[in-house]
Every structure is written in C-alpha cells, then in structure tokens.
Write a protein that holds these residues in place. Sequence first.
Motif, mmCIF file in Angstrom:
data_model
loop_
_atom_site.group_PDB
_atom_site.id
_atom_site.type_symbol
_atom_site.label_atom_id
_atom_site.label_comp_id
_atom_site.label_asym_id
_atom_site.label_seq_id
_atom_site.Cartn_x
_atom_site.Cartn_y
_atom_site.Cartn_z
ATOM 1 N N GLU A 153 0.759 -1.262 0.107
ATOM 2 C CA GLU A 153 0.139 -0.404 -0.030
ATOM 3 C C GLU A 153 0.790 0.929 0.369
ATOM 4 O O GLU A 153 0.118 2.272 -0.407
ATOM 5 N N ALA A 154 1.501 1.164 0.665
ATOM 6 C CA ALA A 154 2.918 2.178 0.607
ATOM 7 C C ALA A 154 3.536 2.580 -0.312
ATOM 8 O O ALA A 154 4.572 3.656 -0.518
ATOM 9 N N CYS A 195 -1.836 6.847 -9.546
ATOM 10 C CA CYS A 195 -2.381 5.502 -10.107
ATOM 11 C C CYS A 195 -2.575 4.544 -9.343
ATOM 12 O O CYS A 195 -3.425 3.776 -9.401
ATOM 13 N N ILE A 196 -1.114 3.800 -8.700
ATOM 14 C CA ILE A 196 -1.121 3.129 -7.348
ATOM 15 C C ILE A 196 -2.607 3.239 -6.516
ATOM 16 O O ILE A 196 -3.265 2.231 -6.273
ATOM 17 N N ARG A 197 -2.946 4.654 -5.603
ATOM 18 C CA ARG A 197 -4.087 4.967 -5.237
ATOM 19 C C ARG A 197 -4.931 4.030 -5.391
ATOM 20 O O ARG A 197 -5.942 3.255 -5.570
ATOM 21 N N ALA A 198 -5.675 4.283 -6.782
ATOM 22 C CA ALA A 198 -7.173 4.140 -7.195
ATOM 23 C C ALA A 198 -7.027 2.286 -7.873
ATOM 24 O O ALA A 198 -7.986 2.244 -7.510
ATOM 25 N N ASP A 202 -9.364 0.462 -6.010
ATOM 26 C CA ASP A 202 -10.636 -0.709 -6.214
ATOM 27 C C ASP A 202 -10.119 -1.891 -7.182
ATOM 28 O O ASP A 202 -9.172 -2.171 -7.853
ATOM 29 N N ILE A 203 -10.401 -2.983 -5.528
ATOM 30 C CA ILE A 203 -9.540 -3.974 -5.836
ATOM 31 C C ILE A 203 -10.149 -4.905 -6.878
ATOM 32 O O ILE A 203 -11.269 -4.750 -7.401
#
Length: 890
Positions: A153-154, A195-198, A202-203
């Motif tokens: 996540e980081a 983009c990584i946060r998006a 939305d798994i």
Amino acid sequence: MRSQISSLKVSAPQFTFGSITLAVVTLACLYLHAQFAATAFAYLLVVLLFSLMGSLIASSALCVVAIVALAYYFAPPAFSLRIDDPQDLPVVVAFFIVSIIGTHLMGKVRQGSQAAREAAAKLRISAADLEDREKRWQAIFEHNPAMYVMVDEAGTVLNTNTFGAAQLGYARSELIGHSILGVFLEEDRELARECIRACLEDIGQSRTWEARKVRNDGSVLWVRENAKAMLWADDRPIVLISCEDITERKRTEFALQRSEAHLAQAQELSNTGSFGWNVVTGEVFWSKETFRIFELDPQTVPSPHLVVERTHPDDRASVQEVIDRVMRDPKDFEHEYRLLLPDGSVKHIHARARATRTASGDIEFVGAATDVTAERQSEQKLRRSEAYLAEAQHLSHTGSWSWDFHGLDFVYRSAEVDRLFEFDPQETVSIETIRSRIHPDDLPGLQEVHRQAIELKEDRFEHDFRILLKDGGIRRIHSVAHIVVGNDGCVSELIGTHMDVTEQYAARERLENTLAALRESEQRFRDYAETASDWLWETGPDHQVTRLSEHTSAAGILATGLMGLLRWDIACDVEEEPEKWRQHRATLEAHLPFRDLVYRTVNRAGSPIYVRTSGKPFFDPNGKFLGYRGVSTDITAIIRADQAEQQLRKAQAELAHVTRVTTLGELTTSIAHEINQPLAAIISNADACLGWMGRETPDLSAARSSVEWIIEDAIRASEVIRRVRALAKKGEIEMVPLDINEVVRDVIVLVTRELVSHQVALRTELTAALPTILGDRIQLQQVIINLVMNGIEAMDAVRDRKRELLIQSSMDDMGHVQVAVTDWGVGIAENDADRVLEPFFTTKSSGLGMGLSICRSIVEAHGGRLSVVRKQEPGVTFQFALPLHEEIVS
C-alpha cells in the motif's frame, strides 16, 4: 473374481516349475541314496525358494506334493505311503509346519517390501513434480521478457523479477524494500502515486498508464504500465504491476512529428513536392510545394488530367502513356517530362512514385515531383565542356575522376578512365571491381598512400600502380590526386587524374634492369654468404682447402686450422667407410659435381660432429680445372635426433613386446582352455573312430566322419597356438590391409575364458562390411586385449549390477574406422580422465601405468587416436579410430 483369476495365473506356473524341480531333486536323492532327513531338507529349500514367487496356494500345494513324495519314496518300507518308523514322523510334521510358516512369512515380507517400494516411488514422484512446478513458475517469473513488480500500500517494492530489475540497470536486491516511486522521473512520480492509489481503491480492476522511469545510469525509459490490486494471503492488499518498454515507440512518435515539419521545409528547399494518387477512387493529393512547382492555386482540385494539360506538347504522349500503363498494371514508376507554363517558360520535372496498398485494399501511388530545371540547364553546359575535356584527355592519355569516400563509388569518371581500366561506360564500378583490375602487389601500397593522405589531409599526393588488362597485359599508371574536406572536417571526396605512363616506364625499366641485374647478382651472392647458417668453401686443383667462410666458427671449427688440408684429412670416418671415400675421390678426379656427402669430424673442443657437403667444379675461360666450390652444413643435431628416435622406437617395441608376453601370462587359463577343448574332442573322436573300425563290419562312413572331426579340431587347436605364438613373437611391424572385425574376433577367442572366470557377459556390435585399414594385426590385437582386460578388472568390485562388456566397431564422423570397448565398472575420476593415458599413471595398486600409454603409442603409430569417453552411468568407454587403407595409400 479378477484377482482370483490373476492369482491362479501366477500359481499355475509356480506350481508347475516347483513340481518339476521336486521331481529333479527326488531323482537326484534316489540316485545318491540320500537319507530321509537330508531329502526333507532339500525339499524344504525348494518349497521356500518357490515361495518367493508370491503365491501361497502354489507353495502349499508344493508342500503336500513334497510330503507325499517323502513318504512314498523315502519312508520305510520302500514305495509305500505309510511311515512305520516313529522317528520319521516328527520330521514330516516339522517339514510341513516349517514350510507352511516359512512360505507365509516370506509372502508377507515380500508384500510389505513391495508396498514400501511403491509408496516411496510415489512419494518421490510427487516431490519431484512439486519441485519441478515450483522451478518452472519461478523461471517464468524471473526470465519473462517484461518487468513485473509487486508493491504494498505504501508503494514499497515487495518483489520484482530479474529481467525487470536488469532493464533498469539494478539488481533485484537494490529495488526490493525501496519505494517504487524512486525509479520514476520526478515529473511523473505524482502520476504513478495516483494510479497506484486508484488501484488500491478498486481491488481487482486493471489500470493502465504511461510514464517515464530513470535507469541506474541516468538514462530515461518510457514504459506502459498495467496494474491490478489484489488481496494477499493475510488479506493485505498488494499491487502487481507489469511494465512494457515503449521507449522506441515514443521516440518514433516524436521523430514523426519532427519529420513532418522538416519534410515541409526540405521540400521547399529542394524544389521537391510530394503527391498521392488512389487509382480506384481517382483521389489525388498534392503538397504545397507541388502546387508551387505547377504554378497552380492550392484551392485547385488536382488530377492526372490536370498534369497532362500542364505538360509540354512534345511530352504529353509519354506522360499519358505512363498514366495509362500504371492504371492497367500498378507498379512503381519513374518519369521525367517538361511543363509548359502560362508565361511560356519551361520546367523540367522528375517524378518518382511507389505503388502501395491501403488498408481497404486499394492501390495508391505515393511519390515526389522534383523541379530539375537548373540541373538540366547546367548539364547542357557541362556536356559541351566535357566534350572538349574528353578530346584533350584522349590525346594526352590522361583520365580524370572524382571518388566519393563515403559512398565508395565514382562521383565522376571520364571516358579515358574507362579506356585505361577497360571499364564498360554503362556499368557501375564498385571498389571490388577496381581492386580486381589493379595488380595484387600494388594494392597494399595504393591503400597505404590513400590512408596517409586521408589521415594527414595532404592537399596533393602522387603514386604509381599497375593495371591488369583482360588480354593479360599490364598498363602502368601515374596518378595525381588531392582531397576534398567537408564541413565536418573529414575527407569526403578524392579528385585526381590517371596518366598512362606504360611506354615511359618501359624505357626507364629497360635501362635500370641492366644495371640492377648486375648489382642484384653480386648482392645475392654476398647475402647468401653473410646470412646462411651453412659455410662456403673452396679447394684448389690439388683438392686442398684454399678458402672458408667465417661461419665455420658456428660449428666450432677454426677456419685457419683447416687451410691446406684435404677433406679426407679432416674426416674421422675414412677407415670406417673406405668405399664411400673411394667413390668420393673418384668423383673429384673425374672433375664431376657431388652432392650431400656426409662425414664425421671433430670440432675444436674435440667433440664429434657430422657435416654434409656439396661441391661443384669450376674452370677458367680456357677450360682448365681450378678446383671446387661448395657449401657445408653441420647436421650433428639431425644425426643425433635420428639416432635418438631409433633408440626410442626400439625401446617402445621392446616394451610393447614385454607387455604382450605379460598379457599372455595373464591369459594362460583362457589359452589352455581353448587348446584343451579341441584336444578333448580329438581324443573322443579317435575313440569313436576305433569303435567304428572294430566292429565285425567296420562302419567306414562313420569312421571317416570321426577322422574329419579330428582334423577340424586339430586345425582349431593349431589356430589358437598360432595366435599365441604370433602375440609372443618379437618381430618388426608388419603393416598389411586388415578387417578390424576379424582382429576383434581373434581377441575374443583368447579372452573368452577370462570373461567366464570373472563372470563378465560379452556383447558385440560389429558393423558389417567396414572398409579395410592398414595396420599390424599383432599390435592391434594387443591394444584390444589390453582394453578388454582393463574393463574386466574394472568390474571386479561390482556387486550391485550386471557385469557386462561391450565391443563395438563403426565408422566415425571423420570417415575413420572406430573400435570402442565399454565396461560398466567403477569408472574414472574426473581428475584422472586427462592423465589416464599418460605413462606411469595408474589407479591400480600393483600396476605400472604403461598399458594404456603403450596402446596410445601403437594407435598413434598407425595414424589414429586413442581417447577416453566418460559416461553418465557407471563405467567408461575407451575408443580408438584408424584411417582407412585407401587414405594412407593416397
């Protein structure tokens, strides 16, 4: 039901073979008058042995049969089913109980062992399959030609494949545990973060973006990334990112944008317009420069008909013919024509087009139209100037040329250059064509002159070379040239002239040759005398030495000490070889030349040396004999080398003979067996013959057959003795044509007993109809016997597998006959493989290490090669290849 049938199938043959074996044992015991207990013990061994086949039913039946046979044949009274002796009854009962219990226990042990082996095999297969799958998926991840990254996540890198890390110039360890944003260009880091946060929001939903990354060396890499978030084993979300390198695509896009802008400017500067023409739809596209060349309003709708209208009347037919032709048969075309403009001026247009196919399948022409008016006007002026220049060059035999240094082609060459080189004026002359016309001896010098001129940027340089004419003649050329330096400071062009100086050179050469011949002759003799390792000598009419070159000091002979001596006074072998010196003196008295006289003398240290000398008589102009002149050479090293080589060959032959005799000693048992067999047969057949002859009516036919068999066995014994005597005989090498298969079969006869005594099975794979080789039969037999005996000894310690020896004959890849001896013994250690053929190297406690070394010497003396081939499985292969008889003869 099926298992019962299967059990019966197993029990039937077991019971049958067991019954036969019991019958054989019974007959043997009856013949030997065995006691009741001994017979019972023998029956028990048979029952237990056959119980190993696994059928309890058959084993029980065999027990019953054994008890019946025991009671019937061996219990008194004889041949009854009663057991009158009370001592025999316990034996029978014990026999029955032990056989049944032993059979049952052996069956259980065998079944348990079989089940354990099957379970272990399945476990090994499962473990190997699991390991193989893990390695396969690991290999796919590691070496897939795309970059894969796993981040948390980081944004911290959890894992990456080797290819992806290498693509960025890092090792995997340098990326794992660090933020993925660190490899992005600073301007694109925020995009990657979003983009990584998006993805995490939305798994399971894939997202794609393009960004720039920075390699370890600082260069920038464009990537197209496809990412998807998923839940890991502990429900922790991770992001799996796949990266595709799109650097080249991005560069192409940027280059295309620049090219479009540059193309427009280039067309304007080069007076070249582009056009497109769809043959099916009739649609035509012109660039801005094309409208300018035709002097038409850009709002005009272009068409092929409009081109024809603008064309000069004299060229309209040819232009229309080109248009009609390409409409019928769409192919690339190139055409030049003139335009007649409204103001009456004329333009020369050069058009080229290429036929292409659109996405819809239509034929479309894409081309360019260039205004070449200025070039054509300049060409007309240049042609007049060239005509004047060509006439002047023809009269002076001088041709001019210009050479493109980068394109390696003539920019210009005059007609006189074509005449000098005998080029076709229409052909394209390459650098290879020019080199083929220049004399090979002049090519290096010519290339060196050009290289120095280009590197040193000399303004003017000259050189001479020769041209090879088609009729075999030679033309001499004097060339003068200078270089043209481009704006980049490098040589771009060579401009020069070629002048035919053949006549001038010939006149000068005739003059110089006369003087050079005399100087060369004098210098040649001086060079020979000063540089040769031999020494020159001269004798007078009385054959006494009158002159010696200083090179005698090289052989340790003082020139001053030999003056005035006769050759036979210098030599030390006059008394040993009187005939040689008698013939030499006769040659001298006859004033004849002599060659390669070898004699022995001593140097100034008193050591013997050998000299080879040759001489020729010389006379004065009136024919008076003045003496001899000649040359001598110290050949001491050659003579001593020959002597050493002869001693070495003699020692090798002695050692090979000793080895053969030693081998024969080891094969004494085999040889005795091979001789005893026919001798025993001779005795038997002789007894039979006497029997046939001793009848009241002698059976002559049977007696004759016995005598014939006696003769055959005697010949067989004689042949064995002949082979042994041949191996033991010490003689010269006899090179004769041989069939290698026959040599192998002779060896097998001698080693058969050794194979039997060591319990080694022999298998042969001999290729039929092999070509003959040239060799010594005895020495090749020695090689094969040595390899076979080594193989037998190598398998002495083998207990866990079959002892087998394989002898093969075949043709190898080089077309040679090859023999290979393979054993399944203990093999050769990797460190010993390279040394096993060396002298005195052995792995045996009692060996000398000379057997294989002698084999190698014998094979190499036959022009072949002995080698060792280590196998994956236990054992080793020794093989040797020999050239064919035809190869040696030719």
